[in-house]
Design a protein around this motif. Structure first.
Motif, mmCIF file in Angstrom:
data_model
loop_
_atom_site.group_PDB
_atom_site.id
_atom_site.type_symbol
_atom_site.label_atom_id
_atom_site.label_comp_id
_atom_site.label_asym_id
_atom_site.label_seq_id
_atom_site.Cartn_x
_atom_site.Cartn_y
_atom_site.Cartn_z
ATOM 1 N N LEU A 190 -9.339 -35.287 -14.525
ATOM 2 C CA LEU A 190 -8.048 -35.483 -15.180
ATOM 3 C C LEU A 190 -8.000 -36.784 -15.971
ATOM 4 C CD1 LEU A 190 -5.722 -34.207 -12.310
ATOM 5 C CD2 LEU A 190 -6.508 -32.947 -14.325
ATOM 6 N N LYS A 191 -8.660 -37.815 -15.447
ATOM 7 C CA LYS A 191 -8.690 -39.120 -16.122
ATOM 8 C C LYS A 191 -10.127 -39.623 -16.159
ATOM 9 C CE LYS A 191 -4.048 -40.025 -15.822
ATOM 10 N NZ LYS A 191 -3.195 -40.095 -16.997
ATOM 11 N N THR A 192 -10.459 -40.355 -17.208
ATOM 12 C CA THR A 192 -11.780 -40.990 -17.243
ATOM 13 C C THR A 192 -11.773 -42.171 -16.269
ATOM 14 O OG1 THR A 192 -11.198 -42.585 -18.950
ATOM 15 C CG2 THR A 192 -11.979 -40.432 -19.698
ATOM 16 N N ALA A 193 -12.952 -42.749 -16.052
ATOM 17 C CA ALA A 193 -13.044 -43.888 -15.138
ATOM 18 C C ALA A 193 -12.185 -45.051 -15.634
ATOM 19 C CB ALA A 193 -14.499 -44.316 -14.977
ATOM 20 N N GLY A 243 -18.279 -41.795 -19.829
ATOM 21 C CA GLY A 243 -18.710 -42.332 -18.540
ATOM 22 C C GLY A 243 -20.110 -41.870 -18.164
ATOM 23 N N GLY A 244 -20.737 -41.098 -19.062
ATOM 24 C CA GLY A 244 -22.082 -40.590 -18.754
ATOM 25 C C GLY A 244 -22.056 -39.736 -17.509
ATOM 26 N N PHE A 245 -23.193 -39.553 -16.870
ATOM 27 C CA PHE A 245 -23.210 -38.713 -15.680
ATOM 28 C C PHE A 245 -22.677 -39.438 -14.444
ATOM 29 C CE2 PHE A 245 -26.452 -35.179 -16.880
ATOM 30 C CZ PHE A 245 -25.551 -34.758 -17.858
ATOM 31 N N ALA A 246 -22.465 -40.756 -14.562
ATOM 32 C CA ALA A 246 -21.931 -41.498 -13.415
ATOM 33 C C ALA A 246 -20.503 -41.044 -13.110
ATOM 34 C CB ALA A 246 -21.966 -42.998 -13.696
ATOM 35 N N THR A 247 -19.692 -40.926 -14.178
ATOM 36 C CA THR A 247 -18.290 -40.539 -13.955
ATOM 37 C C THR A 247 -17.826 -39.425 -14.896
ATOM 38 O OG1 THR A 247 -17.520 -42.253 -15.478
ATOM 39 C CG2 THR A 247 -17.627 -42.832 -13.132
ATOM 40 N N GLY A 248 -18.735 -38.907 -15.734
ATOM 41 C CA GLY A 248 -18.348 -37.884 -16.698
ATOM 42 C C GLY A 248 -19.131 -36.603 -16.509
ATOM 43 N N SER A 249 -18.953 -35.690 -17.481
ATOM 44 C CA SER A 249 -19.652 -34.409 -17.423
ATOM 45 C C SER A 249 -19.988 -33.986 -18.852
ATOM 46 C CB SER A 249 -18.777 -33.373 -16.723
ATOM 47 O OG SER A 249 -19.457 -32.151 -16.611
#
Lengths: 179, 446
Positions: free
Chosen positions: B299-302, B317-323
């Motif tokens: 719902l929200k980015t990092a 956020g790359g694969f650390a916090t994104g998709s």
């Protein structure tokens, strides 16, 4: 080996038409569609003599047919029931109860996944995603997708298929009911 | 409500037929392109549109087209990738079965732009009824003079054929698809050479997804600049999203790229919220291969910004916090879902679908499935979680095609965001609650 195995004349005509879809000398491209036609014509599976016949018709080596037939999941290398119930088991279907559907069919037909009923009517198989995730859970029988399954729908389907008694193939006419 | 391009007429009665499709303005892009534009000008419009591959990779289509080699006397091919097999994705099936002429129109316009005189639509074999719909539509198009020799008297010839697959996820990878179209096992080829140089039958070939080719129709009709006005930044145009899982309104939605994820999940215009008023637990936003994100991060980015349905925002956020936006296969999971069991389900899928050519993938996918089977069935140990992590790390980037990566990412992301669930499974084994008995817990059936 059955010596007199032959395609019906109308199937042969269709095979020639399919072969004409590719450039000169590239008729091996017809292999996948022709294997589908062969499977539909010879009791829903591909025996070694049937695959040899396909090789002969396409003027390729038998091994070229075997290696392809064994690679793709839609080609049955063993006999199957008249109605192959292919239940999707992948994520979205699983989230919406595919396991329950499989267990229900197992209970109803008295067979386990991968088995065929003694009367040769049904084979139950679980398969990977069939692209019907928005209408999960689902199963495919022949060309028809049966979607948004419930136990009642499955019972109705099994009873309808029994009454009909015919072998289902991927070439069957389909009533498109989706969406 | 955003505008609709591809699905503007999907509910018009009889739109499957040529007559109704034509009446609704169908085949205008073919007329415009063949009669008033050079092939290069069509490519230029596609470049201007900013259209990116809709099959999952998101590569700029105009650029892909401009790489196509054009040696004298060698045929060029356009192949449409309709092997739609990415779990969670069913948009192409919807488009093809609902408006078959839309794809055919896109194929003609695109083939003209690329100078192809023979084109193929490779459809996964399980979609045989869709193949029948397409075959019928192609016959109508031939009869009306949109296919065949000397189309519209312009001297341009095109033959279009549908090819069925045999059931193999790997054939969605473009070089595996070409192998399959040549009548072989679907083993991906080593790249380079890329298909643009050496593709079908060793000739220059472009392979594009169904939705990508369909998008060429509005781009030619309205102009690339107009198309590029839709969306945000480098995510231009509309996108078909296949929404499935624990939502009230599963289905295919055409969105303007840029819709907030929260709106997409909860608005009645789209998914209509979570089924049975449960809480959102996680989302796989772009088909099974992309990293899974927990509710807070989808719902929200990092950084606390609203996550949007765009290529950039979903990967923020790359694969650390994104998709990733991927194919747009949007799988929603409610609070009852066991992430570990779902991962086992995915791992089984990738093991089943690995073509077996590269050892890290052939052995690694099976190994990951076995370890997950062990954990799910209550025999796991804490060190198995680290083993899984190690396995996925050794597959990623070490295979000929991206199936290895696609198998690794779900594992990595599930452990990254839900490690506590794996640990709980190891500690408590069988007793972990999950969605297994869906029909009983949801009172859906007798």
């Amino acid at each position: 080996m059955e010596k007199n195995l032959q395609f019906k004349p109308e199937t042969l005509k269709l095979i020639k038409e399919v072969m004409s879809r590719y450039p000169e000398g590239k008729h091996k491209s017809a292999l996948l569609p022709v294997l589908h036609l062969a499977q539909a014509e010879f009791d829903g599976w591909l025996s070694a003599p049937v695959m040899d016949l396909v090789a002969e018709v396409l003027s390729i080596q038998s091994i070229e047919v075997y290696e392809v037939a064994s690679f793709y999941s839609m080609y049955n290398l063993k006999p199957v029931g008249k109605c192959l119930l292919e239940v999707c088991r992948t994520s979205s279907c699983w989230l919406r109860g595919a396991e329950d559907i499989v267990h229900h069919i197992e209970k109803t037909l008295g067979i386990k996944e991968g088995e065929t009923t003694p009367d040769g009517m049904f084979t139950l198989k679980t398969v990977e995603c069939l692209g019907s995730c928005g209408t999960a859970p689902m199963l495919q029988c022949g060309a028809q997708f049966h979607e948004n399954l419930t136990f009642e729908k499955v019972d109705q389907l099994v009873s309808d298929l029994k009454k009909d008694g015919a072998r289902k193939t991927y070439f069957d006419e389909v009533t498109v009911t989706h969406y | 409500m955003g505008r609709k391009l591809l699905l503007a007429n999907d509910h018009v009665p009889g739109i499957q037929s040529y007559a109704v499709y034509r009446e609704k303005g169908g085949y205008a892009s073919v007329e415009k392109a063949l009669k008033t534009m050079t092939p290069e000008a069509v490519v230029e419009e596609v470049k201007k549109s900013g259209l990116r591959g809709r099959g999952g990779a998101g590569f700029p289509t105009g650029m892909k087209w401009s790489f196509l080699a054009k040696p004298e006397g060698v045929p060029r091919y356009l192949v449409c990738n309709a092997d739609e097999s990415e779990p969670g994705t069913f948009k192409d099936r919807y488009l093809m079965s609902r408006i078959p002429h839309y794809l055919i129109e896109g194929m003609i316009t695109s083939s003209y732009a690329l100078g192809a005189n023979t084109s193929y639509i490779y459809v996964r074999g399980e979609y045989y009824y869709v193949i029948a719909i397409l075959e019928k539509a192609i016959k109508e198009a031939y009869a009306a003079g949109w296919l065949g020799k000397n189309i519209l008297g312009t001297g341009y010839d095109l033959d279009l054929y549908v090819q069925p697959g045999g059931g193999a996820y790997i054939c969605g990878e473009e070089t595996a698809l070409l192998e399959s179209l040549e009548g072989k096992r679907g083993n991906p080829r080593i790249k380079p050479p890329f298909p643009a140089i050496k593709g079908l039958y060793g000739c220059p070939t472009v392979v594009n997804n169904v939705e990508t080719i369909a998008a060429v129709v509005p781009i030619v009709n309205e102009g690339g600049d107009e198309y590029a006005k839709i969306g945000i930044g480098r995510s231009t145009g509309t996108k078909l999203i296949s929404a499935s899982g624990h939502i009230n309104k599963p289905g295919v939605y055409e969105i303007d790229l840029g819709v907030p994820v929260e709106e997409f999940i909860y608005s009645d215009q789209y998914c209509g919220g979570i089924l049975n008023n449960k809480k959102l637990k996680a989302v796989v936003a772009g088909g099974s291969s992309v990293p899974i994100l927990p509710a807070n991060l989808i719902l929200k980015t990092a950084n606390g910004e609203d996550r949007l349905m765009t290529y950039e925002s979903l990967s923020d956020g790359g694969f650390a916090t994104g998709s990733m936006l991927g194919s747009g296969g949007f799988i929603v999971m409610d609070e009852t879902t066991s992430i570990v069991k779902n991962l086992w389900n995915f791992a089984r899928f990738y093991h089943h679908e690995s073509c077996g050519q590269c050892s890290p993938c052939r052995e690694g996918t099976g190994w990951m499935e076995k370890v997950l089977h062990k954990i799910v069935h209550g025999h796991g140990e804490m060190k198995d979680i680290d083993l899984l992590w190690d396995l996925q790390r050794r597959i990623e980037g070490n295979t000929i095609c991206p199936l290895g990566d696609a198998a690794a990412w779900p594992v990595a992301s599930a452990i990254r965001h839900f490690r506590h669930e794996f640990e709980e499974f190891v500690r408590e084994g069988h007793s972990v609650k999950d969605v297994k008995h869906y029909f009983e817990t949801n009172n859906i059936s007798s």
